[in-house]
Design an enzyme around this catalytic site. Structure first.
Site, short mmCIF file in Angstrom:
data_model
loop_
_atom_site.label_atom_id
_atom_site.label_comp_id
_atom_site.label_asym_id
_atom_site.label_seq_id
_atom_site.Cartn_x
_atom_site.Cartn_y
_atom_site.Cartn_z
N HIS A 45 0.83 -1.20 0.00
CA HIS A 45 0.00 0.00 0.00
C HIS A 45 0.87 1.26 0.00
O HIS A 45 0.63 2.21 -0.75
CB HIS A 45 -0.92 -0.01 1.22
N GLU A 84 -1.73 -5.20 -4.44
CA GLU A 84 -2.42 -4.87 -3.19
C GLU A 84 -3.81 -5.53 -3.15
O GLU A 84 -4.24 -6.03 -2.11
CB GLU A 84 -2.55 -3.36 -3.08
N ASN A 108 26.67 -23.20 -6.09
CA ASN A 108 27.49 -24.40 -6.18
C ASN A 108 26.96 -25.49 -5.23
O ASN A 108 26.89 -26.67 -5.58
CB ASN A 108 28.93 -24.05 -5.84
#
Length: 671
Positions: free
Chosen positions: A46, A68, A406
């Site tokens: 908001h 929202e 990795n």
């Protein structure tokens, strides 16, 4: 309304809200019914919507408005949270992040968000299968929006390309077009990658490798490639594979890429809000606004350098006042010492930031990688509040990204493989940070497959990294560290997740350029631990000055537990090493005269020895010295490029009388 004066504040606040959205979305996925999480997400969305509209960034405001609406539906239980829904929400926040990055880099923040808004509207209406409807056409659109044929590169991939160019390699972008009557596209791709493997290293592919293997592409694909070979040789080698219609190879310039692609610019310092948005949503608590200003890091560097000179002169004044034994002078110098110590703490604190700034981005990265690799992985973060110098924080992100990628790719096994080994299907990656002396240690550990010592040795011998005779003399840790050799990789299959071997070399170089080091420990089928040691960049530190014969050394106070003078009868033997019983604990002794080969070191004829007990994590050691001089604050100076490999010495300092004292790295002695 002229909003340019608020731009920096808008970017800072937007980054804060986006970071909050990412964190809360990860929490929401684990606890879909937790009202406090949903409320926090709604408030961030908001506020971001209101700020964007005020600043005139309509695409950003429109997307946030729709986001929202979805969060509002979740809050009032009109929308059920499912994995597909979360994918769309994460993708929407990624779009928001890209727009804010564009604004921060001087762009207009515009972006084609119609498609993601349509998806969000479907979610709002209750269409939970919306993520599955994401068609190939939408994927093509995403690729088209990126630079030419390759999708956006992350910081780690760019660092690999830069490193390879500096070493004399050539970066290529290769586009391969298969014939439309090609029946086994996946097999042809495998053969092409086999050819490329012999000529260099594949850094990235578009589409990703797993989609190519599953034949989830039309008839063309693109790879970023590093090689010493010439363009014509690469083209002719690929054309030897049957059913290849066309091959286009051209050099890839990182500089040109950066000019076309907006850089990811991080805010230098967080500032408090100057924009206030009226919200209809009541807040439970009101946040206190802190009064802060933005300070360029270069100015702090200049301030630190000036203060270092002040500390050196302060040490000289303290010595002069002691020699003259003048009461008024001594009182003045003592007061100046107290004031300058307070000033020192303030300057150092200004530069220190928690490693959470780096750690906070990894949970969402692991979530996405786990989805891409079809693995079940949880991340555990310990010590995120540990503070590091800002300049080190800025540089350490890329190496950590690669080490985690990795661990995801080579470390954690697939759920079925883990089940066969008697492990839980969910793998765990632990990211831990802690202080030890004047260093910070960051450890990345996983409970995956570990490192196959024999496989590493065989690969190293075949690549002429070591000889067979050398292999017989290497310790386990030395074998593991071979994987950080340039271009080293033990991967059986092609992958664009973890960097294809070039990456660990770049990781090591980056860490060493920061004055740090990296060590590897692993057990086959038990897991691996990569430990990074980094300096705190405490250029001014408190030390204990000690004497070895006529030489003076400094031991950082932060690593000292206690000093003691013990009788020689208290020294015992254990495993052919001299030890003492320190408060019920066996502590090994380290004789510094022997370590540093002090010339003409006199034999201690007395019945007592001076010991400094130091720690590293949960390990301790007793450093045997000739005598204690006293505590002092000193300026840490680098030994320069020629003495970077001096064992157990982290730097030097200039004392008040002009003598040079070496600063002992107790962590190296304990290791």
């Amino acid at each position: 309304m002229d909003t340019t004066q608020y731009l920096d504040v808008f970017i800072d606040e937007s980054n804060e809200h986006l970071e909050s959205l990412y964190k809360q979305l990860l929490a929401l996925e684990k606890n879909p019914t937790e009202k406090s999480i949903i409320g926090e997400i709604f408030r961030s969305a908001h506020t971001l919507k209101g700020m964007s509209a005020t600043m005139g960034y309509n695409d950003l405001a429109n997307l946030t408005h729709q986001l929202e609406n979805v969060f509002d539906g979740i809050r009032y239980e009109k929308i059920t949270i499912k994995t597909e829904t979360m994918d769309i929400l994460f993708e929407a926040v990624d779009h928001l992040n890209a727009m804010v990055e564009s604004i921060g880099s001087g762009g207009d923040g515009k972006r084609n968000v119609e498609q993601i808004i349509d998806f969000l509207k479907k979610v709002e209406k209750g269409d939970q299968a919306v993520a599955a409807t994401k068609s190939k056409a939408s994927e093509k659109t995403e690729v088209t929006n990126s630079l030419e044929t390759i999708s956006a590169l992350d910081e780690f991939e760019l660092s690999i390309l830069n490193e390879s160019a500096e070493r004399g390699y050539t970066n290529y972008e290769i586009t391969v077009q298969l014939r439309e009557d090609c029946l086994l596209k996946g097999a042809r791709v495998f053969m092409i990658f086999e050819v490329l493997e012999k000529l260099g290293e594949v850094i990235k592919s578009e589409p990703p490798v797993n989609e190519l293997e599953e034949e989830n592409f039309e008839y063309s694909f693109t790879v970023l490639f590093i090689s010493e070979s010439f363009k014509n040789d690469i083209e002719s080698s690929i054309n030897k594979v049957s059913e290849v219609e066309k091959v286009v190879v051209h050099p890839f310039s990182v500089q040109s890429y950066k000019e076309k692609q907006t850089d990811n610019v991080e805010a230098e310092e967080q500032v408090s809000s100057a924009l206030e948005e009226k919200s209809d949503t009541p807040t439970v608590t009101k946040k206190n606004t802190s009064k802060t200003i933005r300070v360029n890091i270069d100015r702090l560097d200049i301030l630190m350098n000036l203060f270092e000179e002040l500390v050196i002169d302060r040490g000289r004044l303290e010595q002069i006042s002691t020699e003259l034994n003048h009461n008024d002078l001594q009182d003045t110098v003592e007061r100046m010492s107290r004031v300058s110590s307070d000033l020192q703490n303030i300057i150092l604190t200004m530069r220190m930031v928690p490693v959470d700034q780096v750690f906070s981005r990894f949970p969402r990265m692991i979530r996405q990688l786990a989805r891409d690799l079809s693995k079940n992985v949880e991340i555990e973060i310990v010590g995120a509040e540990t503070e590091l110098d800002r300049t080190v924080i800025d540089e350490i992100g890329d190496p950590l990204v690669h080490l985690i990628r990795n661990a995801m790719d080579h470390g954690i096994e697939a759920p079925n493989d883990r089940k066969k080994k008697g492990k839980p299907e969910q793998g765990t990656i632990k990211l831990q940070a802690y202080h030890s002396g004047n260093h910070v240690f960051i450890e990345i550990s996983d409970d995956g497959a570990g490192i196959n010592k024999d496989k590493v040795l065989n690969k190293a011998i075949s690549n002429d990294v070591i000889t067979e005779s050398q292999a017989e003399t290497l310790t386990d840790q030395q074998v593991y560290e071979l994987i950080m050799a340039s271009g080293f990789s033990t991967a059986d299959t092609v992958s664009d997740i973890s960097g294809r071997g070039v990456g660990l070399d770049v990781v090591k170089n980056t860490i060493e350029s920061l004055g740090g080091s990296i060590t590897i420990d692993a057990k086959l089928n038990k897991g691996s631990t990569f430990s990074i040691q980094l300096p705190l960049t405490l250029s001014i530190m408190s030390v204990l000055l000690v004497e070895l014969k006529d030489e003076k050394y400094a031991i950082p106070l932060s690593s000292i537990i206690e000093t003691a003078i013990i009788h020689k009868d208290q020294i015992m033997q254990a495993h052919n090493k001299k030890v003492i019983d320190f408060r019920g604990r066996v502590v090994p002794l380290v004789f510094l005269n022997d370590i540093f080969s002090v010339p003409n070191a006199a034999v201690n004829d007395t019945d007592y020895v001076s010991i400094v007990v130091v720690k590293k994590g949960d390990k301790t050691a007793g450093l045997v010295v000739d005598s204690f001089i006293g505590q002092q604050e000193v300026v840490l100076k680098s030994l320069g490029n020629y003495l970077t490999n001096a064992f157990a010495i982290s730097g030097a300092t200039i004392l008040g009388d002009g003598q040079v004292a070496l600063i002992i790295d107790s962590n190296a002695l304990i290791r």
